[in-house]
Design an enzyme around this catalytic site. Structure first.
Site, PDB file in Angstrom:
ATOM      1  N   HIS A 165     -56.631  -4.731 -33.580  1.00  0.00           N
ATOM      2  CA  HIS A 165     -58.077  -4.676 -33.316  1.00  0.00           C
ATOM      3  C   HIS A 165     -58.425  -4.930 -31.849  1.00  0.00           C
ATOM      4  O   HIS A 165     -59.558  -4.724 -31.442  1.00  0.00           O
ATOM      5  CB  HIS A 165     -58.847  -5.599 -34.274  1.00  0.00           C
ATOM      6  CG  HIS A 165     -58.894  -7.043 -33.884  1.00  0.00           C
ATOM      7  ND1 HIS A 165     -58.089  -7.992 -34.456  1.00  0.00           N
ATOM      8  CD2 HIS A 165     -59.677  -7.691 -32.991  1.00  0.00           C
ATOM      9  CE1 HIS A 165     -58.370  -9.171 -33.934  1.00  0.00           C
ATOM     10  NE2 HIS A 165     -59.331  -9.012 -33.039  1.00  0.00           N
ATOM     11  N   ASP A 209     -53.392  -5.324 -39.254  1.00  0.00           N
ATOM     12  CA  ASP A 209     -53.881  -5.611 -37.902  1.00  0.00           C
ATOM     13  C   ASP A 209     -52.707  -6.038 -37.011  1.00  0.00           C
ATOM     14  O   ASP A 209     -52.511  -7.217 -36.721  1.00  0.00           O
ATOM     15  CB  ASP A 209     -54.947  -6.710 -37.971  1.00  0.00           C
ATOM     16  CG  ASP A 209     -55.694  -6.868 -36.667  1.00  0.00           C
ATOM     17  OD1 ASP A 209     -55.507  -6.018 -35.771  1.00  0.00           O
ATOM     18  OD2 ASP A 209     -56.464  -7.837 -36.551  1.00  0.00           O
ATOM     19  N   GLY A 236     -61.066 -14.355 -28.800  1.00  0.00           N
ATOM     20  CA  GLY A 236     -60.206 -14.404 -27.610  1.00  0.00           C
ATOM     21  C   GLY A 236     -58.790 -14.856 -27.960  1.00  0.00           C
ATOM     22  O   GLY A 236     -57.873 -14.704 -27.165  1.00  0.00           O
ATOM     23  N   SER A 292     -57.392 -13.671 -30.653  1.00  0.00           N
ATOM     24  CA  SER A 292     -56.853 -12.534 -31.401  1.00  0.00           C
ATOM     25  C   SER A 292     -55.587 -11.985 -30.769  1.00  0.00           C
ATOM     26  O   SER A 292     -55.476 -11.914 -29.544  1.00  0.00           O
ATOM     27  CB  SER A 292     -57.878 -11.407 -31.426  1.00  0.00           C
ATOM     28  OG  SER A 292     -58.863 -11.743 -32.345  1.00  0.00           O
ATOM     29  N   GLY A 293     -54.660 -11.589 -31.618  1.00  0.00           N
ATOM     30  CA  GLY A 293     -53.401 -11.019 -31.124  1.00  0.00           C
ATOM     31  C   GLY A 293     -52.365 -12.090 -30.829  1.00  0.00           C
ATOM     32  O   GLY A 293     -51.181 -11.805 -30.693  1.00  0.00           O
TER      33      GLY A 293
HETATM   34  C1  4AZ Z   1     -62.022 -13.063 -32.856  1.00  0.00           C
HETATM   35  O1  4AZ Z   1     -63.162 -12.651 -32.798  1.00  0.00           O
HETATM   36  C2  4AZ Z   1     -61.713 -14.080 -33.897  1.00  0.00           C
HETATM   37  N1  4AZ Z   1     -61.650 -18.019 -36.884  1.00  0.00           N
HETATM   38  C3  4AZ Z   1     -60.410 -14.517 -34.032  1.00  0.00           C
HETATM   39  C4  4AZ Z   1     -60.122 -15.454 -34.987  1.00  0.00           C
HETATM   40  C5  4AZ Z   1     -61.104 -15.956 -35.785  1.00  0.00           C
HETATM   41  C6  4AZ Z   1     -62.396 -15.552 -35.651  1.00  0.00           C
HETATM   42  C7  4AZ Z   1     -62.699 -14.605 -34.682  1.00  0.00           C
HETATM   43  C8  4AZ Z   1     -60.721 -16.974 -36.805  1.00  0.00           C
HETATM   44  O2  4AZ Z   1     -61.148 -12.699 -32.063  1.00  0.00           O
END
Ligand code: 4AZ
Length: 841
Positions: free
Chosen positions: A645, A697, A789, A791-792
């Site tokens: 994503h 993902d 932020g 993520s990944g």
């Molecule tokens: C994001 O938006 C995100 N609480 C990543 C993890 C979580 C929520 C949002 C988990 O990258």
């Protein structure tokens, strides 16, 4: 005939000589068969001699300075200590081991030691020699004595004890009669303790022995071969002295010694002899610049030893030594009368000096009380029972504390609180950092909940099912809500946690009334199956929990077996990279150079900032000019793992590899030291990635140039598809994501400990949005989570094998850290084969 020989002229003047004889078959027989046999035998003998020579010259023998060419025989017993001389005027020349004065006095004392041992028949039988290694003011003479016990006599060793040696020496020095020539020396005190024979050095020999004079201005020394590599089998010693009113401070800005301390180590003494009772510390491994080893002596002498036995060579160390005022190590404590403040163990965060006592008296206005919080506490010592703390300790209100404590908060009963610190003569550590604050006992925690320990926590944390106070006081006397379960011990826990195979109550009461009968097995999702489905190599439970913890049942393959390269199956939980060869082709232990952290790390209580090198597989992905956008993890020198994503969005520019920059080895977004910057060559998003559901993902990122692995850049281990990360397991998520929902991204890499959540609970709390390619981790009570932020980035778990494995990729969640809304991660095990197909990793 061919012979190989090696000789050693050790410090004892012993010659050891080994001759190897080979014989060549001489044959005059004309029979062909005899020639063939002869040639074969000759070749075999030649091969054996060659192999032996390689071993002899490459591994066993080394002749440069500081490398010993012979190990002490296995039965060599060495005792070291010091003796106090009376009626011997101190002469500075005694400090020079090459001086006539040193030689004369050392010879006399060595003779006295020998005479004394001869009075005990057992000691006399095995005594070899004694060496006086140094003199210091006082007049103290440092020595060691060696006894060689033949292997056959080893069973008498229990009688051959430290006590016996000491008793013989004590009797000897008190005996009135002395041999004529030695009358002028009298010894008033003597110590002897068993010592690692590798540390017995003769200062009169020139091998890797150094005498250093510490002054106010720091000077340096380093291990032999630094910064390239120290030689194997080194025995080095540095004797450091300072003037009488000074102590010695040594810091090691660079320290990289083999990880296994039994082979290679640095040991430091608060003495000039390697006397265990005065050992300051013994260290090996690698330390980051942010956590240097820093030690000080209690007086004006210090001894540093480097012992190296492993064949693997490391760069070694560089050290800086200086003389510091003795008051700096001896003066501590005092009265603290401000309403709040900080105090630390002497020289913190360096190691505190040995043999120090301090007392702080915290005095706040009448009617108030004092709360002390130790934000770091490390006073670890080998062989100490932390319930007794008979060596170094902090004492508050009659209770002694020692060891390593992750949280220690105390409150006084009056307006005065005394904190005592004691370090004995051996082994020191980083000590403590403490904050204190005065408070009003009638309102100890304005607008907060007051724990019994005196600390304050936000009201929402009271009765939420979690021990936030640390003493459970926030979870006692709670009225359980409708959606909560009343545990047998009075705690309330969310109903969702009942029968989830995790003992959430602590007394097991949430797991005992689960619906299955005695002869049934309860799957992770609550389904009851007959007990005999367990370990039948067939997956009967939806979550496979019936096959997850089975011991080996060779040959039978199930989804939970580890599949060896030769198609064999190993039915053992998490067989890969566990340092045990389970496959007959050892393929379960292949590609296991991963999941380790080269640096020895500081642990700071409560801190969420990661240390440099703590998560060496973490990568920061920067998009165009937006700075840090997503996280990723290193899985090989060419490949990173991240979330789809981050790349597959409504904006096609996100999928363009050249729009991304990767930074490995980073801790602070504004610091580039040791950071390796790479561009992306290719982004491979999973073809089944679903932008609506976040299913699959996962993305693989190929680097334009390979990474060079360093102390701060290392790959994470990928779990085999059969790897099990059980519910309740504590794992760690890392990233530079937002510090709270809607908040700003972090400058320093953050870490958070989160628990793997049972799949059924995960499915319930996410209202059925999780697929089998997802897992939940976090806390249902909220408060700790990944966020935007992150993520990944990786969710990693530490396995008993001593390696970190990546269980998840930060994917999504409803907000961040909300109650009953845990983080959702891509389940790496499910996509392991896809990673292998795409990258070969
Ligand atoms: C994001 O938006 C995100 N609480 C990543 C993890 C979580 C929520 C949002 C988990 O990258």
């Amino acid at each position: 005939m061919h012979s190989a020989r090696y000789e050693y002229d050790g410090r004892n003047g012993h010659h050891e000589r080994i001759d190897f004889l080979t014989s060549k078959e001489k044959t005059s027989s004309k029979k062909k068969i005899c020639i063939v046999v002869g040639v074969l035998v000759g070749l075999l003998i030649l091969a054996a001699v060659a192999a032996f020579l390689i071993w002899l010259f490459v591994f066993k023998d080394a002749d440069s300075e500081g490398i010993i060419s012979k190990q002490l025989s296995p039965s060599a017993q060495v005792f070291s200590g010091h003796m106090k001389l009376v009626d011997v005027p101190y002469n500075e020349k005694l400090e020079d081991t090459k001086s006539k004065e040193f030689e004369a006095l050392a010879d006399k004392l060595e003779a006295i030691l020998g005479e004394n041992y001869k009075t005990d028949p057992l000691l006399a039988k095995y005594y070899t020699n004694s060496v006086v290694t140094a003199f210091s003011e006082g007049v103290l003479a440092y020595y060691w004595s060696q006894f060689d016990i033949p292997i056959d006599d080893l069973e008498i060793v229990p009688e051959f004890s430290e006590e016996r040696v000491l008793e013989t020496l004590e009797n000897g020095i008190t005996a009135k009669s002395r041999t004529a020539g030695l009358k002028d020396i009298s010894i008033s005190e003597i110590t002897a303790s068993i010592t690692d024979a590798r540390m017995a050095r003769n200062p009169r020999a020139k091998e890797c022995f150094f005498r250093l004079e510490a002054e106010e201005k720091p000077k340096t020394f380093s291990s032999p071969g630094f910064p390239k590599a120290y030689p194997p089998r080194s025995r080095c010693q540095w004797q450091i002295r300072a003037s009488e009113d000074k102590a010695i401070f040594v810091t090691f800005p660079f320290f990289n010694i083999e990880d296994d301390c039994s082979d290679d180590f640095v040991s430091i003494y608060d003495s000039l002899s390697p006397d265990d009772s005065q050992a300051i510390t013994e260290k090996c491994g690698q330390r980051p610049p942010s956590n240097p080893l820093e030690v000080s002596s209690s007086g004006n002498i210090m001894l540093i030893n480097l012992i190296t036995d492993s064949v693997t060579q490391k760069p070694g160390f560089s050290a800086e030594y200086s003389a510091i005022p003795i008051s700096k190590v001896k003066t501590c404590g005092g009265t603290l009368s401000k309403s709040e403040g900080v105090f630390t163990s002497p020289l913190h965060p360096s190691f505190y000096p040995p043999a120090v006592d301090c007392k702080w008296t915290i005095k706040v206005p009448d009617g108030q009380k004092v709360r002390v919080k130790f934000t770091m506490f490390r006073m670890k010592e080998p062989g100490v029972d932390i319930r007794v703390c008979h060596k170094d300790f902090v004492e508050v209100m009659g209770t002694k504390y020692c060891g390593e404590l992750s949280s220690l908060s105390l409150t006084s009963t009056t307006n005065v609180l005394e904190v005592k610190f004691h370090s004995d003569e051996s082994h020191t550590d980083k000590g403590f950092n403490a904050e204190y604050r005065a408070y009003d006992p009638s309102n100890p925690c304005p607008n907060k909940f007051a724990c019994a320990s005196g600390i304050c926590i936000t009201k929402e944390l009271q009765c939420d099912g979690w021990n936030d106070c640390g003493d459970m006081s926030d979870e006692m006397k709670c009225k359980c809500e409708k959606d909560q379960f009343a545990c047998g011990n009075g705690l309330c826990k969310p109903r969702l946690w009942v029968c989830d195979r995790v003992n959430d109550c602590g007394d097991g009461s949430d797991e005992i009334q689960c619906s299955c009968e005695d002869n049934e097995w309860r799957c992770g999702d609550g389904v009851c199956l007959p007990q005999d489905v367990v370990c039948d190599s067939k997956r009967d439970c939806e979550d496979g929990s019936d096959e997850a913890s089975c011991k080996t049942s060779p040959g039978i393959c199930s989804d939970f077996s580890f599949k060896c390269e030769n198609k064999e199956c190993v039915n053992k939980v998490n067989a890969e990279c566990d340092r045990v060869d389970d496959c007959s082709d050892s393929s379960d232990e292949k590609g296991c150079d991963c999941g380790t952290r080269p640096y020895k790390l500081n642990r700071i209580v409560g801190g969420q900032n990661a240390e440099l090198g703590e998560w060496p597989w973490q990568v920061s992905l920067h998009f165009l000019t937006y700075g840090h956008t997503c996280g990723a993890s290193i899985i090989s020198n060419r490949w990173l793992l991240s979330a789809s994503h981050c790349f597959v969005t409504s904006s096609p520019s996100n999928h363009v590899a050249s729009n991304w920059q990767t930074y490995s080895g980073m801790q602070d977004q504004y610091k580039q030291d040791g950071v390796q910057h790479r561009k992306l060559k290719r982004i491979i998003s999973h073809p089944d990635y679903n932008q609506m559901t976040f299913d699959y993902d996962i993305a693989l990122l190929e680097l334009s140039e390979p990474l060079e692995f360093t102390n701060t850049i290392q790959p994470i281990c990928l779990p085999a598809s059969s790897h099990v990360f059980p519910a309740g397991m504590s794992c760690t998520v890392t990233g530079w994501g937002a510090l709270r929902e809607g908040g700003q991204k972090a400058q320093l890499l953050q870490k958070a400990s989160v628990k793997i959540i049972n799949d059924t609970v995960c499915n319930t709390v996410t209202e059925g949005q999780v697929t089998s390619r997802m897992l939940c981790s976090g806390f249902l009570a909220g408060g700790v989570d990944a966020c935007q932020g992150d993520s990944g980035g990786p969710l990693v778990c530490f396995e008993e094998s001593g390696k970190w494995f990546q269980a998840g990729i930060v994917s999504w969640g409803e907000g961040c850290a909300r109650r009953n809304k845990p983080g959702v991660y891509t389940r790496v095990t499910k996509l392991r084969e896809w990673i292998r197909t795409e990258t070969g990793v």
